[in-house]
Design an enzyme around this catalytic site. Structure first.
Site, PDB file in Angstrom:
ATOM      1  N   LYS A   1      27.945  14.810 -22.996  1.00 27.49           N
ATOM      2  CA  LYS A   1      28.575  13.847 -23.895  1.00 27.49           C
ATOM      3  C   LYS A   1      28.164  14.084 -25.348  1.00 27.49           C
ATOM      4  CE  LYS A   1      29.943  12.139 -19.923  1.00 27.49           C
ATOM      5  NZ  LYS A   1      29.398  12.790 -18.719  1.00 27.49           N
TER       6      LYS A   1
ATOM      7  N   TYR B   1      27.123   4.042 -14.784  1.00 22.06           N
ATOM      8  CA  TYR B   1      28.148   5.070 -14.638  1.00 22.06           C
ATOM      9  C   TYR B   1      28.596   5.110 -13.176  1.00 22.06           C
ATOM     10  CZ  TYR B   1      30.058   9.728 -13.862  1.00 22.06           C
ATOM     11  OH  TYR B   1      30.844  10.774 -13.459  1.00 22.06           O
TER      12      TYR B   1
ATOM     13  N   ARG C   1      15.465  30.644 -12.427  1.00 18.96           N
ATOM     14  CA  ARG C   1      15.412  29.331 -11.788  1.00 18.96           C
ATOM     15  C   ARG C   1      14.078  28.639 -12.033  1.00 18.96           C
ATOM     16  NH1 ARG C   1      14.235  28.314  -6.409  1.00 18.96           N
ATOM     17  NH2 ARG C   1      14.620  30.501  -5.874  1.00 18.96           N
TER      18      ARG C   1
END
Length: 436
Positions: A207, A117, A62
């Protein structure tokens, strides 16, 4: 030596592979790292907690992972920034910037330009993060800036109508307030917002960067002085990019220029044909005459891109249902062409005012052009549009309809039927039920 973007896309983040004696990108799945020197390990953990990019030991996934760090290095090189910070998704990246720029600075006001978006729009609108937002046109940013404004948010090309925003002009208006530019549609191949003064360049890596519809991720490119706060947010929220996702995104960068240019060429061909099709009332594509009033193609963007939006004369949902080759799905930037109905899907949660301001009409479709043969894609679009147009003529229009706008072009007259589905109209006004 400065290399072309095609060369940088292939070699970015790989400079030390020959020294390591490997050719493929290393992939490290470790969640924890052995630390015999606990004092040194504690110092490393403290450094990461302060926002450092690296330390003597990773300590824990992390905090740091070498595979995702390579991807970050590569993306920063393509965007021309000092650093990049990856996240589990594009929305995690957007949220982290809002937290770092607004919450951590106690400047809880955001100025935003639509369209964005749908997820970004919804996040800003509902006040989930305790932020207030002022929605403006791109020439109205300066008057909306307040002493407590922490961020200006734009997306260009805008999702879903591909409106172009003049980044340099917005940056000037923003003054000392940092500007976030969502660069997902353009990619680093066609546009580099940081060179125009943007403080944060955000990508939904899901994307174009990944490019194959098989990886979820987000990334923010920025100066190192801003990256530290983003890393702190990532550590505390746990919105880390998985190493396999980092590997796939990095691998995708190597072919990014080839994919973007090939899809862009096809998109330009389809846009011209769609503009004169009797089943279309309007086409949104930056490469068409009249769609770039500020002259940003060639000045800000190196091409119009591979996304197309168009408004159908008949029922838009019926057009999608009639397609046989093009994939009816949300997302974009994949090797296969994707099409979706923004009012019903990606922008469903945007309120009616937001839809109107963003130009999200009930018969608008958004298409991500892939790598298929242009003639095959056109044949599929043509038959679906023709079938839907015939059906709209044969069936009487619903009582409550929205007239479809007509594109102003000197080419053959555009057919404009006024019928749209009741479900589509409800979606635009926010009353349609959420599909199961």
């Amino acid at each position: 030596m400065t290399y072309a973007v095609d060369t940088r896309a292939v070699h970015a983040g790989r400079a030390d592979l020959a020294e390591l004696g490997v050719h493929a990108l290393p992939l490290d799945f470790s969640t924890t790292y052995p630390m015999h020197d606990q004092v040194a390990a504690g110092s490393a953990l403290g450094a990461f907690a302060d926002g450092a990019a690296t330390a003597a030991t990773p300590v824990y996934q992390r905090l740091y992972n070498p595979t995702t760090a390579r991807f970050e290095q590569a993306l920063a090189e393509l965007e021309g920034t000092e650093a990049a910070v990856s996240f589990a998704s594009g929305m995690a990246a957007i949220t982290a910037v809002l937290q770092a720029a607004c919450l951590m600075t106690e400047r809880r006001h955001v100025v935003a330009v639509r369209p964005l978006y749908g997820g970004t729009d919804h996040l800003l609108s509902i006040g989930l993060l305790g932020l207030s937002v002022t929605w403006v046109e791109q020439d109205e940013v300066a008057r909306a800036i307040r002493p407590d404004t922490g961020l200006v948010v734009v997306e260009t090309p805008g999702n879903p109508t591909l409106n172009l925003v003049d980044i340099a002009t917005v940056v000037i208006q923003a003054g000392d307030v940092p500007v976030l530019v969502d660069n997902t549609f353009a990619t680093p191949v066609l546009q580099n917002p940081a060179r125009l003064g943007a403080a944060y360049v955000v990508h939904s890596g899901t994307k174009y960067l990944g490019g194959h519809g098989d990886v979820l991720g987000g990334v923010v490119a920025c100066a190192e002085q801003r990256a530290g706060a983003l890393r702190q947010v990532r550590i505390l929220t746990g919105a880390v990019l998985h190493p396999l996702a980092g590997y796939l995104l990095h691998r995708g960068l190597a072919t990014l220029p080839l994919r973007v240019r090939a899809a862009q060429a096809t998109a330009a061909t389809l846009a011209v044909r769609l503009a004169v099709h009797r089943g279309i009332s309007k086409v949104h594509y930056p490469g068409l005459p009249g769609n770039d009033p500020r002259g940003l193609i060639g000045r800000q963007m190196r091409g119009p891109g591979a996304m197309i939006a168009f408004e159908t004369s008949g029922d838009a949902a019926a057009v999608v249902a009639a397609l046989r080759l093009i994939t009816p799905a949300v997302s974009l930037g994949s090797v296969d062409s994707l099409i979706e109905h923004p009012a019903l899907l990606t922008h469903r949660l945007v309120d009616a005012e937001g839809k109107q301001a963003g130009g999200i009409t009930p018969n608008l479709l958004r298409m991500s052009v892939g790598l298929e043969d242009p003639e095959d894609l056109w044949a599929d679009l043509d038959q679906a549009l023709t079938a839907a147009t015939r059906a709209s003529i044969a069936v009487p229009a619903p009582a409550a309809v929205l007239a479809a706008p007509v594109i102003a072009m000197p080419e053959p007259e555009v057919f404009a039927a006024e019928a749209v589905s009741a479900t589509s109209a409800q979606a635009v006004h926010g009353s349609a039920p959420v599909p199961a």
